[in-house]
Design a protein around this motif. Structure first.
Motif, PDB file in Angstrom:
ATOM      1  N   ILE A 152       5.358  18.546   5.973  1.00  0.00           N
ATOM      2  CA  ILE A 152       4.581  17.868   7.018  1.00  0.00           C
ATOM      3  C   ILE A 152       5.001  18.370   8.393  1.00  0.00           C
ATOM      4  CG2 ILE A 152       3.986  15.625   8.007  1.00  0.00           C
ATOM      5  CD1 ILE A 152       2.908  16.049   5.190  1.00  0.00           C
ATOM      6  N   TRP A 153       6.288  18.510   8.603  1.00  0.00           N
ATOM      7  CA  TRP A 153       6.807  19.031   9.870  1.00  0.00           C
ATOM      8  C   TRP A 153       6.320  20.465  10.085  1.00  0.00           C
ATOM      9  CZ3 TRP A 153      12.761  19.754  10.920  1.00  0.00           C
ATOM     10  CH2 TRP A 153      12.965  20.003  12.270  1.00  0.00           C
ATOM     11  N   ALA A 209       7.376  28.794   8.649  1.00  0.00           N
ATOM     12  CA  ALA A 209       8.055  27.601   8.134  1.00  0.00           C
ATOM     13  C   ALA A 209       7.196  26.910   7.077  1.00  0.00           C
ATOM     14  CB  ALA A 209       8.376  26.640   9.274  1.00  0.00           C
ATOM     15  N   PHE A 210       5.887  26.881   7.289  1.00  0.00           N
ATOM     16  CA  PHE A 210       4.978  26.282   6.314  1.00  0.00           C
ATOM     17  C   PHE A 210       5.026  27.058   4.990  1.00  0.00           C
ATOM     18  CE2 PHE A 210       0.712  25.579   4.475  1.00  0.00           C
ATOM     19  CZ  PHE A 210       0.765  24.210   4.344  1.00  0.00           C
ATOM     20  N   ALA A 211       5.074  28.381   5.076  1.00  0.00           N
ATOM     21  CA  ALA A 211       5.157  29.200   3.859  1.00  0.00           C
ATOM     22  C   ALA A 211       6.454  28.915   3.107  1.00  0.00           C
ATOM     23  CB  ALA A 211       5.066  30.685   4.218  1.00  0.00           C
ATOM     24  N   TYR A 212       7.568  28.796   3.828  1.00  0.00           N
ATOM     25  CA  TYR A 212       8.837  28.480   3.172  1.00  0.00           C
ATOM     26  C   TYR A 212       8.826  27.067   2.592  1.00  0.00           C
ATOM     27  CZ  TYR A 212      11.457  32.687   4.261  1.00  0.00           C
ATOM     28  OH  TYR A 212      11.922  33.961   4.289  1.00  0.00           O
ATOM     29  N   SER A 213       8.142  26.145   3.243  1.00  0.00           N
ATOM     30  CA  SER A 213       8.043  24.785   2.711  1.00  0.00           C
ATOM     31  C   SER A 213       7.267  24.759   1.394  1.00  0.00           C
ATOM     32  CB  SER A 213       7.364  23.871   3.731  1.00  0.00           C
ATOM     33  OG  SER A 213       8.144  23.750   4.875  1.00  0.00           O
ATOM     34  N   VAL A 214       6.199  25.535   1.345  1.00  0.00           N
ATOM     35  CA  VAL A 214       5.412  25.607   0.111  1.00  0.00           C
ATOM     36  C   VAL A 214       6.239  26.248  -1.007  1.00  0.00           C
ATOM     37  CG1 VAL A 214       3.387  26.682  -0.952  1.00  0.00           C
ATOM     38  CG2 VAL A 214       3.188  25.584   1.273  1.00  0.00           C
ATOM     39  N   LYS A 215       7.003  27.301  -0.667  1.00  0.00           N
ATOM     40  CA  LYS A 215       7.878  27.921  -1.669  1.00  0.00           C
ATOM     41  C   LYS A 215       8.931  26.924  -2.157  1.00  0.00           C
ATOM     42  CE  LYS A 215       7.670  32.785  -0.415  1.00  0.00           C
ATOM     43  NZ  LYS A 215       8.489  33.958  -0.081  1.00  0.00           N
ATOM     44  N   SER A 216       9.458  26.124  -1.243  1.00  0.00           N
ATOM     45  CA  SER A 216      10.445  25.116  -1.626  1.00  0.00           C
ATOM     46  C   SER A 216       9.837  24.101  -2.581  1.00  0.00           C
ATOM     47  CB  SER A 216      10.983  24.419  -0.380  1.00  0.00           C
ATOM     48  OG  SER A 216      11.822  23.347  -0.727  1.00  0.00           O
ATOM     49  N   ARG A 217       8.621  23.663  -2.280  1.00  0.00           N
ATOM     50  CA  ARG A 217       7.947  22.704  -3.158  1.00  0.00           C
ATOM     51  C   ARG A 217       7.673  23.310  -4.531  1.00  0.00           C
ATOM     52  NH1 ARG A 217       3.480  18.567  -1.190  1.00  0.00           N
ATOM     53  NH2 ARG A 217       5.380  17.755  -0.293  1.00  0.00           N
ATOM     54  N   ILE A 237       4.503  14.820  24.878  1.00  0.00           N
ATOM     55  CA  ILE A 237       5.349  15.329  23.801  1.00  0.00           C
ATOM     56  C   ILE A 237       5.999  14.176  23.037  1.00  0.00           C
ATOM     57  CG2 ILE A 237       7.496  16.584  23.331  1.00  0.00           C
ATOM     58  CD1 ILE A 237       6.620  18.541  25.552  1.00  0.00           C
ATOM     59  N   ILE A 238       6.467  13.176  23.775  1.00  0.00           N
ATOM     60  CA  ILE A 238       7.076  12.013  23.109  1.00  0.00           C
ATOM     61  C   ILE A 238       6.050  11.299  22.232  1.00  0.00           C
ATOM     62  CG2 ILE A 238       8.029   9.703  23.519  1.00  0.00           C
ATOM     63  CD1 ILE A 238       9.536  10.921  25.908  1.00  0.00           C
ATOM     64  N   PHE A 239       4.816  11.141  22.730  1.00  0.00           N
ATOM     65  CA  PHE A 239       3.779  10.498  21.918  1.00  0.00           C
ATOM     66  C   PHE A 239       3.456  11.326  20.682  1.00  0.00           C
ATOM     67  CE2 PHE A 239       2.271   8.020  25.771  1.00  0.00           C
ATOM     68  CZ  PHE A 239       2.778   6.829  25.296  1.00  0.00           C
ATOM     69  N   PHE A 240       3.336  12.659  20.845  1.00  0.00           N
ATOM     70  CA  PHE A 240       3.037  13.511  19.699  1.00  0.00           C
ATOM     71  C   PHE A 240       4.161  13.481  18.674  1.00  0.00           C
ATOM     72  CE2 PHE A 240      -0.233  16.016  22.115  1.00  0.00           C
ATOM     73  CZ  PHE A 240      -1.260  15.769  21.222  1.00  0.00           C
ATOM     74  N   VAL A 241       5.403  13.567  19.138  1.00  0.00           N
ATOM     75  CA  VAL A 241       6.530  13.573  18.212  1.00  0.00           C
ATOM     76  C   VAL A 241       6.638  12.239  17.490  1.00  0.00           C
ATOM     77  CG1 VAL A 241       9.052  13.680  18.082  1.00  0.00           C
ATOM     78  CG2 VAL A 241       7.811  15.369  19.413  1.00  0.00           C
ATOM     79  N   THR A 242       6.518  11.145  18.238  1.00  0.00           N
ATOM     80  CA  THR A 242       6.592   9.821  17.624  1.00  0.00           C
ATOM     81  C   THR A 242       5.454   9.623  16.629  1.00  0.00           C
ATOM     82  OG1 THR A 242       7.579   8.968  19.656  1.00  0.00           O
ATOM     83  CG2 THR A 242       6.734   7.350  18.096  1.00  0.00           C
ATOM     84  N   GLY A 243       4.254   9.995  17.028  1.00  0.00           N
ATOM     85  CA  GLY A 243       3.107   9.857  16.135  1.00  0.00           C
ATOM     86  C   GLY A 243       3.241  10.714  14.892  1.00  0.00           C
ATOM     87  N   SER A 244       3.704  11.958  15.082  1.00  0.00           N
ATOM     88  CA  SER A 244       3.839  12.839  13.916  1.00  0.00           C
ATOM     89  C   SER A 244       4.941  12.350  12.984  1.00  0.00           C
ATOM     90  CB  SER A 244       4.119  14.268  14.360  1.00  0.00           C
ATOM     91  OG  SER A 244       5.377  14.353  14.979  1.00  0.00           O
ATOM     92  N   LEU A 245       6.007  11.805  13.538  1.00  0.00           N
ATOM     93  CA  LEU A 245       7.060  11.261  12.677  1.00  0.00           C
ATOM     94  C   LEU A 245       6.566  10.052  11.906  1.00  0.00           C
ATOM     95  CD1 LEU A 245      10.217  11.579  14.945  1.00  0.00           C
ATOM     96  CD2 LEU A 245       9.650  12.912  12.918  1.00  0.00           C
ATOM     97  N   MET A 246       5.773   9.212  12.563  1.00  0.00           N
ATOM     98  CA  MET A 246       5.224   8.045  11.871  1.00  0.00           C
ATOM     99  C   MET A 246       4.261   8.481  10.772  1.00  0.00           C
ATOM    100  SD  MET A 246       4.725   5.507  15.154  1.00  0.00           S
ATOM    101  CE  MET A 246       3.462   4.571  14.369  1.00  0.00           C
ATOM    102  N   ILE A 247       3.420   9.467  11.073  1.00  0.00           N
ATOM    103  CA  ILE A 247       2.486   9.964  10.073  1.00  0.00           C
ATOM    104  C   ILE A 247       3.249  10.618   8.925  1.00  0.00           C
ATOM    105  CG2 ILE A 247       0.701  11.713   9.651  1.00  0.00           C
ATOM    106  CD1 ILE A 247      -0.317  11.083  12.500  1.00  0.00           C
TER     107      ILE A 247
END
Length: 161
Positions: free
Chosen positions: A50-51, A68-76, A136-146
């Protein structure tokens, strides 16, 4: 009378125990056999997908978010196969790339706003930086909540159900 078990690949059936005869006879005089399968609980390897997706969409400076997304998919993928060591290696690489993508994204976004505001007076620069930090704080907080919500949904309902 015990059943002879054929060898099975470890990756496909890592927790399959030997099939054994209980020694009881049924009406058909055939031995009753049981198979015990131990299902492991959810492993603790986080793949940071997600990150990585957030960094790919919003802060993809130098394509670090996409890598990073490609490495995350490989990890999964490694996690689904049962290779926890490989999954952990890919996950730690994805985490490192995500950190760099986030730091570079914040610095370059703030720098681009500051260079644009350089033509304006000092108050415009201060307001621009405050606005950037707030967004940035709103985006980070929102993305962490999501991210947390999606993680809980996946944990509750299963990853590929």
């Amino acid at each position: 009378m015990a059943l002879k078990e054929e060898p099975r690949p470890e990756a496909l059936t890592p927790t399959l125990e030997k099939t054994r005869s209980l020694g009881r006879q049924t009406q058909s005089s055939a031995p009753v056999t049981t198979t015990v399968i131990n299902i492991r609980s959810e492993t603790a390897v986080r793949d940071h997908i997600i990150w990585s997706l957030f960094n790919t969409i919003f802060m993809n400076w130098c394509c670090l978010g996409f890598v990073a997304f490609a490495y995350s998919v490989k990890s999964r993928d490694r996690k689904m196969v049962g290779d926890l060591a490989g999954a952990q290696t890919y996950a730690s690489t994805a985490k490192c790339l995500n950190i760099w993508a986030l730091v570079l994204g914040l610095l370059l976004t703030t720098g681009s706003i500051a260079s644009t505001a350089k033509c304006l007076n000092i108050w415009a620069l201060v307001l621009g930086l405050l606005l950037t930090i707030t967004v940035i704080i709103f985006f980070v907080t929102g993305s962490l909540m999501i991210s947390q919500t999606i993680s809980e949904i996946i944990k509750h309902y299963g990853a590929y159900s």
